[in-house]
Design a protein around this motif. Structure first.
Motif, PDB file in Angstrom:
ATOM      1  N   ARG A   7       2.553   7.532  32.053  1.00 22.55           N
ATOM      2  CA  ARG A   7       3.035   8.336  33.170  1.00 22.55           C
ATOM      3  C   ARG A   7       4.067   9.378  32.740  1.00 22.55           C
ATOM      4  N   ASN A   8       4.384   9.468  31.456  1.00 21.53           N
ATOM      5  CA  ASN A   8       5.317  10.466  30.948  1.00 21.53           C
ATOM      6  C   ASN A   8       4.634  11.783  30.623  1.00 21.53           C
ATOM      7  N   ARG A   9       3.382  11.911  30.877  1.00 22.60           N
ATOM      8  CA  ARG A   9       2.645  13.115  30.474  1.00 22.60           C
ATOM      9  C   ARG A   9       3.307  14.392  30.969  1.00 22.60           C
ATOM     10  N   GLU A  10       4.069  14.284  32.021  1.00 25.40           N
ATOM     11  CA  GLU A  10       4.738  15.451  32.572  1.00 25.40           C
ATOM     12  C   GLU A  10       5.986  15.836  31.774  1.00 25.40           C
ATOM     13  N   ALA A  11       6.569  14.903  31.044  1.00 21.28           N
ATOM     14  CA  ALA A  11       7.796  15.180  30.287  1.00 21.28           C
ATOM     15  C   ALA A  11       7.453  15.932  29.001  1.00 21.28           C
ATOM     16  N   THR A  12       8.242  16.955  28.709  1.00 21.19           N
ATOM     17  CA  THR A  12       8.037  17.730  27.480  1.00 21.19           C
ATOM     18  C   THR A  12       8.691  17.013  26.302  1.00 21.19           C
ATOM     19  N   GLN A  13       8.361  17.441  25.095  1.00 17.82           N
ATOM     20  CA  GLN A  13       8.987  16.868  23.906  1.00 17.82           C
ATOM     21  C   GLN A  13      10.498  17.098  23.931  1.00 17.82           C
ATOM     22  N   GLU A  14      10.930  18.245  24.418  1.00 14.19           N
ATOM     23  CA  GLU A  14      12.366  18.530  24.506  1.00 14.19           C
ATOM     24  C   GLU A  14      13.063  17.551  25.454  1.00 14.19           C
ATOM     25  N   GLU A  15      12.431  17.256  26.581  1.00 16.26           N
ATOM     26  CA  GLU A  15      13.009  16.327  27.545  1.00 16.26           C
ATOM     27  C   GLU A  15      13.065  14.909  26.967  1.00 16.26           C
ATOM     28  N   LEU A  16      12.003  14.504  26.302  1.00 12.13           N
ATOM     29  CA  LEU A  16      11.990  13.188  25.668  1.00 12.13           C
ATOM     30  C   LEU A  16      13.022  13.108  24.555  1.00 12.13           C
ATOM     31  N   LEU A  18      15.860  14.666  24.507  1.00 10.09           N
ATOM     32  CA  LEU A  18      17.163  14.514  25.171  1.00 10.09           C
ATOM     33  C   LEU A  18      17.419  13.055  25.548  1.00 10.09           C
ATOM     34  N   VAL A  19      16.402  12.394  26.071  1.00 10.22           N
ATOM     35  CA  VAL A  19      16.543  10.980  26.437  1.00 10.22           C
ATOM     36  C   VAL A  19      16.830  10.165  25.187  1.00 10.22           C
ATOM     37  N   ARG A  20      16.103  10.434  24.112  1.00 11.23           N
ATOM     38  CA  ARG A  20      16.303   9.723  22.842  1.00 11.23           C
ATOM     39  C   ARG A  20      17.721   9.957  22.312  1.00 11.23           C
ATOM     40  N   LEU A  64      31.870  13.852  22.292  1.00  7.80           N
ATOM     41  CA  LEU A  64      31.643  15.257  22.652  1.00  7.80           C
ATOM     42  C   LEU A  64      30.150  15.562  22.742  1.00  7.80           C
ATOM     43  N   MET A  65      29.394  15.062  21.780  1.00  6.57           N
ATOM     44  CA  MET A  65      27.951  15.305  21.795  1.00  6.57           C
ATOM     45  C   MET A  65      27.288  14.598  22.978  1.00  6.57           C
ATOM     46  N   LEU A  66      27.745  13.400  23.282  1.00 12.81           N
ATOM     47  CA  LEU A  66      27.199  12.646  24.409  1.00 12.81           C
ATOM     48  C   LEU A  66      27.481  13.384  25.716  1.00 12.81           C
ATOM     49  N   GLN A  67      28.668  13.937  25.825  1.00 11.25           N
ATOM     50  CA  GLN A  67      29.031  14.710  27.015  1.00 11.25           C
ATOM     51  C   GLN A  67      28.096  15.914  27.176  1.00 11.25           C
ATOM     52  N   GLU A  68      27.795  16.585  26.074  1.00  7.68           N
ATOM     53  CA  GLU A  68      26.901  17.746  26.107  1.00  7.68           C
ATOM     54  C   GLU A  68      25.472  17.332  26.472  1.00  7.68           C
ATOM     55  N   VAL A  69      24.999  16.228  25.921  1.00  8.52           N
ATOM     56  CA  VAL A  69      23.657  15.741  26.234  1.00  8.52           C
ATOM     57  C   VAL A  69      23.576  15.358  27.709  1.00  8.52           C
ATOM     58  N   LYS A  70      24.624  14.750  28.247  1.00  5.14           N
ATOM     59  CA  LYS A  70      24.638  14.392  29.670  1.00  5.14           C
ATOM     60  C   LYS A  70      24.545  15.649  30.538  1.00  5.14           C
ATOM     61  N   GLU A  72      23.168  18.471  29.682  1.00  2.00           N
ATOM     62  CA  GLU A  72      21.813  19.001  29.523  1.00  2.00           C
ATOM     63  C   GLU A  72      20.805  18.173  30.328  1.00  2.00           C
ATOM     64  N   LEU A  73      20.967  16.846  30.319  1.00  2.00           N
ATOM     65  CA  LEU A  73      20.093  15.987  31.132  1.00  2.00           C
ATOM     66  C   LEU A  73      20.206  16.370  32.605  1.00  2.00           C
ATOM     67  N   GLU A  74      21.437  16.553  33.054  1.00  2.00           N
ATOM     68  CA  GLU A  74      21.665  16.920  34.457  1.00  2.00           C
ATOM     69  C   GLU A  74      21.047  18.277  34.776  1.00  2.00           C
TER      70      GLU A  74
END
Length: 144
Positions: A7-16, A18-20, A64-70, A72-74
């Motif tokens: 069901r992740n077919r809609e998520a792009t590699q960039e989005e995945l 970010l989650v990783r 700092l990196m985690l804050q930036e990733v958060k 970007e996720l948002e």
């Protein structure tokens, strides 16, 4: 490598990615914080403040990196709702633009990437390749 549910077919590699990154940074930050406390309490070091400072620098970079990733996720409307770990690895459930998805990363892959990132955050990335070459060319252990 991460196993992605159908069901992740809609998520792009960039989005995945970010989650990783979010998962890795979350775990790395916790490890740095725990290790810093352990060094301070252990009583095994003559100068624990030096080691605590080094690990603390890694924790600050990670935060700092985690804050930036958060952020970007948002901005990409991705919500990581659940993170679980078991003997096989790490699992995350997330919503990407309202579509539910899952990510599974097995421990060997997760630990390997954590180690590489932690070495980089501690400024040890270059030393690893030099040290590994020296060990492979000289199998005799050097006394420390």
């Amino acid at each position: 490598m991460a196993t992605i549910a159908k069901r992740n077919r809609e998520a792009t590699q960039e989005e995945l990615s970010l989650v990783r990154s979010y998962l890795l940074l979350t775990f790395i930050h916790k490890v740095f914080e725990r290790d810093c406390r352990a060094i301070g309490k252990s009583g095994l070091f003559k100068m624990p403040q030096l080691y605590m400072e080094l690990v603390s620098i890694g924790a600050k970079k990670t935060a700092l990196m985690l804050q930036e990733v958060k952020r970007e996720l948002e901005s990409q409307n991705i919500i990581v709702s659940t993170i679980r770990q078991d003997q096989k690895g790490v699992e995350a459930q997330f919503k990407c633009r309202g579509i539910a998805g899952e990510m599974h990363i097995q421990w060997p892959s997760f630990r390997r990437e954590m180690t590489l990132r932690m070495r980089a955050y501690l400024g040890l990335a270059g030393e690893f390749s030099i040290h590994a070459r020296e060990e492979s060319s000289n199998p005799v252990a050097c006394p420390v």
